[in-house]
Design a protein around this motif. Sequence first.
Motif, PDB file in Angstrom:
ATOM      1  N   ILE A   1      -0.179  52.841  13.569  1.00  0.00           N
ATOM      2  CA  ILE A   1      -0.196  53.901  12.547  1.00  0.00           C
ATOM      3  C   ILE A   1      -1.611  53.909  12.029  1.00  0.00           C
ATOM      4  O   ILE A   1      -2.059  52.941  11.415  1.00  0.00           O
ATOM      5  N   GLY A   2      -2.343  54.976  12.279  1.00  0.00           N
ATOM      6  CA  GLY A   2      -3.770  54.981  11.976  1.00  0.00           C
ATOM      7  C   GLY A   2      -4.429  53.888  12.808  1.00  0.00           C
ATOM      8  O   GLY A   2      -4.208  53.832  14.017  1.00  0.00           O
ATOM      9  N   GLN A   3      -5.160  52.986  12.182  1.00  0.00           N
ATOM     10  CA  GLN A   3      -5.802  51.902  12.935  1.00  0.00           C
ATOM     11  C   GLN A   3      -4.992  50.617  12.904  1.00  0.00           C
ATOM     12  O   GLN A   3      -5.382  49.602  13.492  1.00  0.00           O
ATOM     13  N   LYS A   4      -3.858  50.651  12.218  1.00  0.00           N
ATOM     14  CA  LYS A   4      -3.061  49.439  11.989  1.00  0.00           C
ATOM     15  C   LYS A   4      -2.035  49.252  13.110  1.00  0.00           C
ATOM     16  O   LYS A   4      -1.253  50.162  13.402  1.00  0.00           O
ATOM     17  N   LYS A   5      -2.042  48.055  13.742  1.00  0.00           N
ATOM     18  CA  LYS A   5      -1.038  47.734  14.767  1.00  0.00           C
ATOM     19  C   LYS A   5       0.085  46.939  14.126  1.00  0.00           C
ATOM     20  O   LYS A   5      -0.170  45.925  13.482  1.00  0.00           O
ATOM     21  N   ILE A   6       1.328  47.376  14.333  1.00  0.00           N
ATOM     22  CA  ILE A   6       2.464  46.668  13.741  1.00  0.00           C
ATOM     23  C   ILE A   6       3.415  46.229  14.844  1.00  0.00           C
ATOM     24  O   ILE A   6       3.976  47.062  15.558  1.00  0.00           O
ATOM     25  N   THR A   7       3.551  44.904  15.005  1.00  0.00           N
ATOM     26  CA  THR A   7       4.410  44.349  16.051  1.00  0.00           C
ATOM     27  C   THR A   7       5.850  44.399  15.578  1.00  0.00           C
ATOM     28  O   THR A   7       6.213  43.713  14.635  1.00  0.00           O
ATOM     29  N   THR A   8       6.677  45.243  16.231  1.00  0.00           N
ATOM     30  CA  THR A   8       8.070  45.333  15.769  1.00  0.00           C
ATOM     31  C   THR A   8       9.035  44.559  16.668  1.00  0.00           C
ATOM     32  O   THR A   8      10.148  44.300  16.258  1.00  0.00           O
ATOM     33  N   TRP A   9       8.635  44.212  17.886  1.00  0.00           N
ATOM     34  CA  TRP A   9       9.555  43.411  18.701  1.00  0.00           C
ATOM     35  C   TRP A   9       8.824  42.589  19.758  1.00  0.00           C
ATOM     36  O   TRP A   9       7.701  42.891  20.162  1.00  0.00           O
ATOM     37  N   LEU A  10       9.549  41.543  20.201  1.00  0.00           N
ATOM     38  CA  LEU A  10       9.081  40.619  21.241  1.00  0.00           C
ATOM     39  C   LEU A  10      10.259  40.406  22.171  1.00  0.00           C
ATOM     40  O   LEU A  10      11.384  40.251  21.696  1.00  0.00           O
ATOM     41  N   THR A  11      10.036  40.407  23.480  1.00  0.00           N
ATOM     42  CA  THR A  11      11.169  40.085  24.359  1.00  0.00           C
ATOM     43  C   THR A  11      10.699  39.478  25.672  1.00  0.00           C
ATOM     44  O   THR A  11       9.522  39.548  26.012  1.00  0.00           O
ATOM     45  N   ILE A  12      11.650  38.879  26.390  1.00  0.00           N
ATOM     46  CA  ILE A  12      11.347  38.227  27.668  1.00  0.00           C
ATOM     47  C   ILE A  12      12.256  38.776  28.763  1.00  0.00           C
ATOM     48  O   ILE A  12      13.026  39.711  28.535  1.00  0.00           O
ATOM     49  N   GLU A  13      12.164  38.180  29.939  1.00  0.00           N
ATOM     50  CA  GLU A  13      12.858  38.666  31.143  1.00  0.00           C
ATOM     51  C   GLU A  13      14.361  38.903  30.925  1.00  0.00           C
ATOM     52  O   GLU A  13      14.957  38.333  30.034  1.00  0.00           O
ATOM     53  N   ASN A  14      14.927  39.729  31.826  1.00  0.00           N
ATOM     54  CA  ASN A  14      16.344  40.113  31.783  1.00  0.00           C
ATOM     55  C   ASN A  14      16.691  41.035  30.626  1.00  0.00           C
ATOM     56  O   ASN A  14      17.814  41.031  30.135  1.00  0.00           O
ATOM     57  N   ASN A  15      15.717  41.787  30.190  1.00  0.00           N
ATOM     58  CA  ASN A  15      15.962  42.810  29.179  1.00  0.00           C
ATOM     59  C   ASN A  15      15.347  44.133  29.617  1.00  0.00           C
ATOM     60  O   ASN A  15      14.382  44.154  30.369  1.00  0.00           O
ATOM     61  N   LEU A  16      15.932  45.196  29.116  1.00  0.00           N
ATOM     62  CA  LEU A  16      15.429  46.537  29.345  1.00  0.00           C
ATOM     63  C   LEU A  16      14.441  46.864  28.243  1.00  0.00           C
ATOM     64  O   LEU A  16      14.731  46.598  27.065  1.00  0.00           O
ATOM     65  N   VAL A  17      13.288  47.415  28.588  1.00  0.00           N
ATOM     66  CA  VAL A  17      12.324  47.800  27.555  1.00  0.00           C
ATOM     67  C   VAL A  17      11.829  49.216  27.825  1.00  0.00           C
ATOM     68  O   VAL A  17      11.809  49.679  28.957  1.00  0.00           O
ATOM     69  N   GLY A  18      11.447  49.893  26.751  1.00  0.00           N
ATOM     70  CA  GLY A  18      10.937  51.249  26.905  1.00  0.00           C
ATOM     71  C   GLY A  18      10.503  51.795  25.569  1.00  0.00           C
ATOM     72  O   GLY A  18      10.638  51.133  24.533  1.00  0.00           O
ATOM     73  N   ARG A  19       9.989  52.999  25.606  1.00  0.00           N
ATOM     74  CA  ARG A  19       9.604  53.700  24.397  1.00  0.00           C
ATOM     75  C   ARG A  19      10.855  53.908  23.536  1.00  0.00           C
ATOM     76  O   ARG A  19      11.917  54.226  24.064  1.00  0.00           O
ATOM     77  N   ILE A  20      10.744  53.734  22.255  1.00  0.00           N
ATOM     78  CA  ILE A  20      11.917  53.889  21.394  1.00  0.00           C
ATOM     79  C   ILE A  20      11.986  55.304  20.837  1.00  0.00           C
ATOM     80  O   ILE A  20      13.020  55.947  20.886  1.00  0.00           O
TER      81      ILE A  20
END
Lengths: 199, 199
Positions: free
Chosen positions: A63-82
């Motif tokens: 958001i603007g120049q600020k990076k906000i980490t909202t999730w962390l995950t590892i193998e055996n999961n589905l990931v994508g744009r929310i």
Amino acid sequence: MPVATFFRFLNQLHPIKGSLENYLLGKISTVSFNKGKFLISPLDKEDHVFFLVRGAVRGFTKIGQKKITTWLTIENNLVGRIRQNDQHEMVEEYIEALEYCEVVKINSAFLKELYFQYFEINYIGRLLAQKLYMAAEERALIGRLPTAEAKYKRFLSVYPDLVNRVSLKYIAFFLGLSVETLSRIRSKITNDGNELIVR
Amino acid sequence: MPVATFFRFLNQLHPIKGSLENYLLGKISTVSFNKGKFLISPLDKEDHVFFLVRGAVRGFTKIGQKKITTWLTIENNLVGRIRQNDQHEMVEEYIEALEYCEVVKINSAFLKELYFQYFEINYIGRLLAQKLYMAAEERALIGRLPTAEAKYKRFLSVYPDLVNRVSLKYIAFFLGLSVETLSRIRSKITNDGNELIVR
């Protein structure tokens, strides 16, 4: 075999018939990403969903120049744009490889078509969306816990697989804590003999 | 008519055939809750999902003696327990009526059976779970914004329907702010002429 792992994952949720498996085989691909590369960024021309066969990733929004980490995950999961489109503000989504990653890549437009054709894809898609929903609610909860210590203790309890896998920096970002605060809490908890109940 | 509103809602997502509509009519019921009552609490013997036809509710979890408000919503949304069982810690879920509420009530065990029988229920269930997932991710994001002002400005932008509907106290709980801090920001923003961009 990444693709075999992916089909095992799907079949555990709902049996995939042979004709659908063959159809999918012609449409999905296997890709790898080195540490630090983006699986998803605002520069993508097409949207994809990834099944993470190997590796760890973080999702962050800018958001603007600020990076906000909202999730962390590892193998055996589905990931994508929310978000499909963020109408509200300029929010840009990224998924970054925290380790070398192997993924099965599925085009989102293709997936959308599949939903009209195959019952089992909707059944699986619903189960996965519910699982992702529960995980997102957990992230909403952990970010609202009243103290840094309560946040880290819940992190240890809910994400035991991530504790020794993801660097302290990203765990701190995810919990909304400074790296210094998290380091201090981590050594305090270790010295207290790993007592993990959230009060 | 609450039930008619519910079927309109479903039909917008996927057409519901007459036989399914009749089957559902025999299984769902309409219930109302006065302000302050719980739609869901740990005392429930059976689990239900509710379609909110009228009213506003908040979802909160209790960890020990601490209540944490993780979501707020109004009519034309589906609400229910998010966690099946919390294996990690003693987390208790509540949904509280913030106004007089009218809901359509669906038994969760019945809904689970429906998923095996009807394609359209999976199609709709998937769309709704995806929508809930996006909403939960938004809640995870807003809780991690770096300043109280950024949180409230995003709240104004993402939840315009809630601003004049839900009392300041619950908005403060949801944003993880003290009521005093939120009051101060609210008057500051009003005095600045409602300038809403998150920086």
